[in-house]
Design an enzyme around this catalytic site. Structure first.
Site, short mmCIF file in Angstrom:
data_model
loop_
_atom_site.label_atom_id
_atom_site.label_comp_id
_atom_site.label_asym_id
_atom_site.label_seq_id
_atom_site.Cartn_x
_atom_site.Cartn_y
_atom_site.Cartn_z
N GLY A 1 72.24 -36.31 5.62
CA GLY A 1 71.40 -36.66 7.05
C GLY A 1 70.89 -36.09 7.68
O GLY A 1 71.19 -35.14 7.99
N GLN B 1 73.30 -33.52 14.49
CA GLN B 1 74.03 -32.85 13.44
C GLN B 1 73.39 -31.53 12.52
O GLN B 1 73.38 -30.33 12.51
CB GLN B 1 75.17 -32.56 13.08
CG GLN B 1 76.56 -33.39 14.35
CD GLN B 1 76.85 -32.46 14.90
OE1 GLN B 1 77.11 -31.29 14.74
NE2 GLN B 1 76.79 -32.21 16.44
N HIS C 1 70.07 -31.64 12.18
CA HIS C 1 69.10 -31.09 12.89
C HIS C 1 69.35 -29.76 12.96
O HIS C 1 69.01 -28.85 12.78
CB HIS C 1 68.48 -31.95 13.88
CG HIS C 1 67.51 -31.41 15.21
ND1 HIS C 1 65.99 -30.99 14.72
CD2 HIS C 1 67.48 -30.46 15.70
CE1 HIS C 1 66.08 -30.41 15.56
NE2 HIS C 1 66.93 -29.94 16.33
N GLY C 2 70.81 -30.06 14.06
CA GLY C 2 70.71 -28.04 14.18
C GLY C 2 71.62 -27.28 13.74
O GLY C 2 71.19 -25.91 13.16
N GLY D 1 62.82 -42.70 6.14
CA GLY D 1 62.96 -43.57 7.79
C GLY D 1 62.60 -41.92 8.68
O GLY D 1 61.75 -41.50 8.58
N HIS E 1 83.14 -34.40 11.31
CA HIS E 1 84.17 -34.96 12.20
C HIS E 1 85.34 -35.57 11.23
O HIS E 1 84.77 -35.88 9.59
CB HIS E 1 83.58 -36.23 12.37
CG HIS E 1 84.23 -37.10 13.49
ND1 HIS E 1 85.40 -36.72 14.26
CD2 HIS E 1 83.42 -38.21 13.99
CE1 HIS E 1 85.83 -36.86 15.07
NE2 HIS E 1 84.59 -38.24 15.60
N1 NAP Z 1 76.05 -35.81 18.13
C1 NAP Z 1 76.90 -35.45 17.70
O1 NAP Z 1 77.26 -34.65 18.68
C2 NAP Z 1 78.04 -34.88 16.57
C3 NAP Z 1 78.96 -34.06 16.89
C4 NAP Z 1 79.75 -33.09 16.08
C5 NAP Z 1 80.54 -33.99 14.85
N2 NAP Z 1 79.54 -35.23 14.52
C6 NAP Z 1 79.77 -35.95 13.33
O2 NAP Z 1 78.45 -35.32 12.72
C7 NAP Z 1 78.57 -36.23 11.83
C8 NAP Z 1 77.30 -36.73 11.85
O3 NAP Z 1 76.58 -37.36 13.17
P1 NAP Z 1 75.33 -37.40 13.89
O4 NAP Z 1 74.96 -37.62 15.35
O5 NAP Z 1 74.70 -35.78 13.71
O6 NAP Z 1 74.14 -38.36 13.11
P2 NAP Z 1 73.93 -40.17 13.23
O7 NAP Z 1 72.79 -40.22 14.11
O8 NAP Z 1 75.33 -40.19 13.87
O9 NAP Z 1 73.79 -39.71 12.20
C9 NAP Z 1 72.22 -40.26 11.67
C10 NAP Z 1 71.67 -40.59 10.31
O10 NAP Z 1 72.71 -40.96 9.41
C11 NAP Z 1 71.27 -41.40 8.57
N3 NAP Z 1 71.82 -43.30 8.04
C12 NAP Z 1 72.26 -44.10 9.12
N4 NAP Z 1 72.67 -44.99 8.42
C13 NAP Z 1 72.40 -45.06 7.05
C14 NAP Z 1 72.30 -45.55 6.01
N5 NAP Z 1 73.00 -46.84 6.01
N6 NAP Z 1 71.93 -44.63 4.48
C15 NAP Z 1 71.47 -43.76 5.00
N7 NAP Z 1 71.46 -43.44 6.13
C16 NAP Z 1 72.18 -43.46 6.97
C17 NAP Z 1 70.08 -41.78 9.64
O11 NAP Z 1 69.11 -41.65 8.76
P3 NAP Z 1 68.00 -42.67 9.18
O12 NAP Z 1 67.25 -41.63 10.32
O13 NAP Z 1 67.06 -42.93 8.01
O14 NAP Z 1 68.37 -44.16 9.81
C18 NAP Z 1 70.40 -40.73 9.99
O15 NAP Z 1 69.65 -39.13 9.52
C19 NAP Z 1 79.10 -37.33 12.06
O16 NAP Z 1 80.19 -37.85 11.77
C20 NAP Z 1 79.75 -36.94 13.64
O17 NAP Z 1 80.95 -38.17 13.77
C21 NAP Z 1 78.44 -35.21 15.87
#
Ligand code: NAP
Length: 392
Positions: A94, A98, A100-101, A121, A181
């Site tokens: 993914g 997250q 990315h950073g 994608g 998470h």
């Molecule tokens: N956002 C935050 O600030 C933050 C902070 C702390 C913890 N978290 C946790 O970190 C984790 C990631 O969160 P995030 O915000 O970085 O990511 P996100 O934006 O929620 O998820 C994005 C990723 O998921 C992939 N994805 C979505 N649907 C998919 C599917 N059906 N099959 C395969 N890949 C799929 C996307 O790929 P595509 O581009 O190919 O769709 C993308 O790489 C989560 O558990 C979140 O709770 C997030």
């Protein structure tokens, strides 16, 4: 949900480019789940310094009367970190904010990192932009998991659940499974994410992680690995928590004062002002502009007592009188919210909504409704009057 402070680590800054959340770190243990989370706010660390009982590395800090252990980056100089992970491949699955950073920081720290995302994608494209090379450091998800020793599951929470049947068999004995998470693990009845019994499970997340029955510290090194990974992705400070506490506080906070409650409170105050004949500019200024531009930064910097002390005597008297009224009215709502988080209602709603194929369009519709609200339309004009205004 945590906000990345300006002074936070590289990981926090990187994450905040696309989502204003702080990173933190944790590991899962079967019996006594310790976890670690980054203390990203420099001011908090500084003001606690008088309470520090150790000089470097692990230390005990006194948080308003409660002692907590804090783990520090200084215990992990770069050479030690690189040596610790010299036989590991971090497979980042993914590439949202997250991925990315965390990925860029771990790579900058000289760790062996690869990225796994859906081929061609949006994430694939973004990863290539950031210098991940197809066939070398960028792979389809299954291939990256096979190559990795530490599988960092950074798919969206809904996607973690949807892809688990495909991913699970690839997480073989000896690998380490990592989350950011507690969501997938804590709500396993709904997510069906149940880690294999013979892998360490680690959490590196905003706030922390902790005990879950399905987690295992097979090697006896899960905690150490989690701390090292926390440092590897750029965290400065980490503290113990539990998987449950991490996910409960996170879901509760973002629905509450971090976003949901604030939007509700802003709207309520604005509406009453408008009903009583105040203009949009006056209602917006008195509700949002003054709060975000002048008062809240001071509360953040110096605390609420300072704010009460710095305002006019008239404002102070009224605010002192009305705070308990708002508290009393809101405690039952917050109790209802916490229960809704605890019993999984919030999780089921989130999985249902974010798992829809029409998720993006449905979200866009709801966000348009907010964008169209008078308060935020008035806000655009008010913001354009700021001396440092830059067109949005
Ligand atoms: N956002 C935050 O600030 C933050 C902070 C702390 C913890 N978290 C946790 O970190 C984790 C990631 O969160 P995030 O915000 O970085 O990511 P996100 O934006 O929620 O998820 C994005 C990723 O998921 C992939 N994805 C979505 N649907 C998919 C599917 N059906 N099959 C395969 N890949 C799929 C996307 O790929 P595509 O581009 O190919 O769709 C993308 O790489 C989560 O558990 C979140 O709770 C997030």
């Amino acid at each position: 949900m945590s906000f990345a402070a300006r002074s936070a680590t590289q990981a926090l800054r990187a994450a905040s480019r696309r989502a204003p959340r702080a990173l933190s770190v944790a590991s899962l243990k079967p019996a006594q789940a310790a976890s670690y989370s980054l203390f990203a706010h420099a001011a908090a660390a500084k003001s606690s310094r008088s309470a520090v009982q150790g000089t470097r590395g692990v230390k005990t800090l006194n948080f308003a009367g409660t002692e907590e252990v804090v783990y520090e980056r200084s215990d992990w100089p770069l050479a030690k970190l690189q040596d610790y992970f010299k036989n590991d491949t971090l497979a980042l699955i993914g590439y949202g904010s997250q991925g990315h950073g965390q990925g860029l920081n771990a790579r900058d720290n000289g760790l062996n990192v690869i990225v796994g995302v859906r081929k061609d994608g949006e994430s694939w494209r973004q990863a290539m932009e950031d210098g991940w090379v197809p066939g070398e450091t960028l792979f389809p998800i299954e291939e990256a998991i096979k190559k990795g020793t530490i599988i960092m599951n950074l798919l969206s929470d809904a996607a973690q659940s949807q892809t688990w049947p495909t991913i699970a068999p690839l997480i073989t004995k000896g690998k380490t499974l990592y989350f950011s998470h507690g969501f997938s693990i804590v709500y396993k009845e709904d997510t069906k994410v149940i880690p294999p019994p013979d892998v360490d499970v680690i959490l590196v997340a905003p706030k922390g992680s902790g005990r879950t029955p399905s987690s295992k510290d097979v090697t006896g090194k899960a905690k150490e690995k989690a701390i090292a990974l926390g440092v590897g992705i750029g965290s400065g400070y980490m503290y113990d928590t539990t998987f449950e506490k991490e996910v409960y506080s996170d879901l509760y906070g973002e629905r509450g004062v971090l976003m949901g409650a604030i939007q509700g409170l802003f709207l309520a105050q604005y509406q009453v002002l408008r009903k009583n004949g105040h203009t949009p500019s006056e209602a917006f200024n008195e509700t949002v502009e003054e709060a975000t531009q002048s008062l809240y930064p001071l509360v953040g910097q110096y605390g609420m007592d300072y704010m009460y002390n710095a305002c006019s005597t008239t404002a102070r008297r009224g605010a002192l009188d009305w705070a308990p009224v708002f508290e009393k009215a809101n405690v039952p709502i917050f109790e209802q919210l916490y229960e809704s988080v605890r019993n999984g209602t919030e999780t089921r709603k989130s999985l249902e909504f974010n798992g829809r194929s029409t998720y993006r369009e449905d979200l866009a519709r709801e966000l348009k409704e907010i964008n169209d609200q008078e308060i935020w339309r008035a806000g655009k004009v008010v913001r354009s009057l700021r001396p440092d205004y830059k067109p949005e």
